[in-house]
Design a protein around this motif. Structure first.
Motif, PDB file in Angstrom:
ATOM      1  N   ASP A 183     -17.076  17.384  26.025  1.00 51.90           N
ATOM      2  CA  ASP A 183     -17.795  16.334  26.242  1.00 51.90           C
ATOM      3  C   ASP A 183     -18.152  15.595  24.770  1.00 51.90           C
ATOM      4  O   ASP A 183     -18.965  14.768  25.021  1.00 51.90           O
ATOM      5  CB  ASP A 183     -19.305  16.913  26.811  1.00 51.90           C
ATOM      6  N   GLY A 184     -17.791  16.219  23.901  1.00 49.00           N
ATOM      7  CA  GLY A 184     -18.075  15.458  22.481  1.00 49.00           C
ATOM      8  C   GLY A 184     -19.238  15.825  21.707  1.00 49.00           C
ATOM      9  O   GLY A 184     -19.698  15.245  20.838  1.00 49.00           O
ATOM     10  N   LEU A 185     -19.933  16.790  22.416  1.00 48.86           N
ATOM     11  CA  LEU A 185     -21.328  17.250  21.916  1.00 48.86           C
ATOM     12  C   LEU A 185     -21.395  18.486  21.288  1.00 48.86           C
ATOM     13  O   LEU A 185     -22.500  18.874  20.964  1.00 48.86           O
ATOM     14  CB  LEU A 185     -22.375  17.065  23.168  1.00 48.86           C
ATOM     15  N   ASP A 186     -20.224  19.304  21.161  1.00 49.88           N
ATOM     16  CA  ASP A 186     -20.308  20.602  20.676  1.00 49.88           C
ATOM     17  C   ASP A 186     -20.784  20.797  19.125  1.00 49.88           C
ATOM     18  O   ASP A 186     -21.921  21.540  18.897  1.00 49.88           O
ATOM     19  CB  ASP A 186     -19.132  21.240  20.507  1.00 49.88           C
ATOM     20  N   ASP A 187     -20.346  19.879  18.339  1.00 51.90           N
ATOM     21  CA  ASP A 187     -21.165  20.004  16.760  1.00 51.90           C
ATOM     22  C   ASP A 187     -22.635  19.256  16.870  1.00 51.90           C
ATOM     23  O   ASP A 187     -23.394  19.794  16.060  1.00 51.90           O
ATOM     24  CB  ASP A 187     -20.228  19.251  15.969  1.00 51.90           C
ATOM     25  N   LEU A 188     -22.882  18.267  17.584  1.00 52.30           N
ATOM     26  CA  LEU A 188     -24.148  17.822  17.936  1.00 52.30           C
ATOM     27  C   LEU A 188     -25.326  18.847  18.265  1.00 52.30           C
ATOM     28  O   LEU A 188     -26.336  18.940  17.785  1.00 52.30           O
ATOM     29  CB  LEU A 188     -24.300  16.642  18.709  1.00 52.30           C
TER      30      LEU A 188
END
Length: 277
Positions: A212-217
Motif C-alpha cells: 500500500d506504499g505505507l510501510d516506511d511511513l
C-alpha cells in the motif's frame, strides 16, 4: 556549420511533456553555457563536437532517461545538486518540506535536525544553507547515496551538516532531534506509474514501500518519538491519496497539531505533527 537557433528549431522530443525546456537544458549543457546564452546569441555557430554531444543527449532523452541523469545535476531550493541513478531526483514538491520546517521551527535556536533517506542530500542541505546555526544530520542506507550527498555537502561548504550511513534510525541509537524530516518511499508495489515516465529510471528502493506504499511511513512514525525532543516536529512527504492515512499514523503515536498541506496540483502532499511537551 550549424547555429544555435537552427538546432533549437529542428530538435524534437515528441514524448516529453517538457520538450522545449528539455531541449534548451540539453543544448546549453552541450555548449557549456547557461540557458540564457541560447536566446542572447541565437546566431552563434555550434562546434561539431558540441552538436554531436547535443545529439547524443537528445537520443538518450528520447528513450525516456531523465534530463537530470543525463546532465548529472538538478536544481533544488537555491542549490545545484549532483544526482546519479542510484538516488531519487529531487522534485519541486519536496521543497514544501523545507518551507514548512523553516516556518514551524524558530530560526534563532540551535536546533538539531535529522533528514531520513537523504538521497542527494537535498532537504538536509537546503535547511543547512538557510539555518547556519542548525546542526543537520542526513542519513541514507545506500552507501552510494551517502557518498553523493557528502560530495554535495562538501561542494556547497555546508559545515553545519553531516552525512551518515543508516537504515532509518539504525545508527542513531540514543540520539534525539528537534526536527525529523523525510521524503521516504511511498509508492505501492503494484502502482502502474512505476512503468511510466522518468520513474522507470529511478531506483525502486527510493520509490516503493510495500503493497500500500505505507510501510516506511509506518516505521518512521512508530520510531520517531524515541528520537524527538519534547515539542519536536516530524514532517513527512507522501502520496497524493495518503494524507488521511498519515494523519492517522501520527495521531496514533500521540502527535499533536497535525496538519496536511497541498501541492500546486491541489493534492495532499506533506503532513506534519508535533510531539507533546
Amino acid at each position: 556549420m550549424t547555429i544555435i537557433a537552427s538546432l533549437l528549431r529542428s530538435a524534437e522530443l515528441p514524448d516529453s511533456p517538457t520538450a522545449r525546456l528539455d531541449i534548451e537544458l540539453l543544448l546549453a549543457a552541450a555548449l557549456g553555457k547557461p540557458r540564457s546564452f541560447l536566446h542572447t546569441w541565437p546566431e552563434r555557430i555550434v562546434s561539431s563536437e558540441a552538436a554531436l554531444t547535443f545529439a547524443s543527449y537528445l537520443q538518450r532523452r528520447r528513450t525516456g532517461e531523465p534530463v537530470a541523469y543525463i546532465l548529472g545535476q538538478q536544481g533544488f531550493w537555491k542549490l545545484d545538486l549532483e544526482v546519479a541513478p542510484h538516488t531519487l531526483i529531487p522534485r519541486p514538491e519536496t521543497e514544501m518540506l523545507v518551507e514548512a520546517a523553516l516556518e514551524l521551527v524558530p530560526g534563532f535556536a540551535p536546533n538539531r535536525v535529522l533528514d531520513l533517506g537523504t538521497g542527494t542530500g537535498a532537504i538536509a542541505l537546503a535547511l543547512a544553507s538557510e539555518r547556519p546555526n542548525w546542526q543537520v544530520t542526513a542519513v541514507d542506507r545506500v552507501i552510494e547515496a551517502v557518498a553523493l550527498a557528502e560530495r554535495n555537502r562538501q561542494r556547497l561548504h555546508l559545515n553545519n551538516a553531516k552525512v551518515l550511513n543508516s537504515h532509518w534510525f539504525s545508527a542513531l541509537e540514543g540520539q534525539r532531534f528537534d526536527v525529523i524530516i523525510s521524503n521516504p518511499p511511498y509508492i505501492a508495489s503494484a502502482d502502474p506509474h512505476l512503468d511510466t515516465g522518468d520513474v522507470r529510471f529511478e531506483p525502486n528502493s527510493a520509490l516503493v514501500a510495500g503493497a500500500d506504499g505505507l510501510d516506511d511511513l509506518r516505521l518512521i512514525t512508530r520510531q520517531a518519538p524515541a528520537h524527538l525532543n519534547a515539542g519536536g516536529w516530524l514532517l513527512l512527504e507522501h502520496g497524493y491519496d495518503q494524507g488521511a492515512a498519515v494523519r492517522d499514523l501520527l495521531s496514533g503515536q500521540g502527535f499533536e497539531k497535525i496538519q496536511t498541506r497541498r501541492d500546486l496540483g491541489e493534492h495532499e502532499r506533506i503532513t506534519f505533527g508535533c510531539l507533546p511537551c
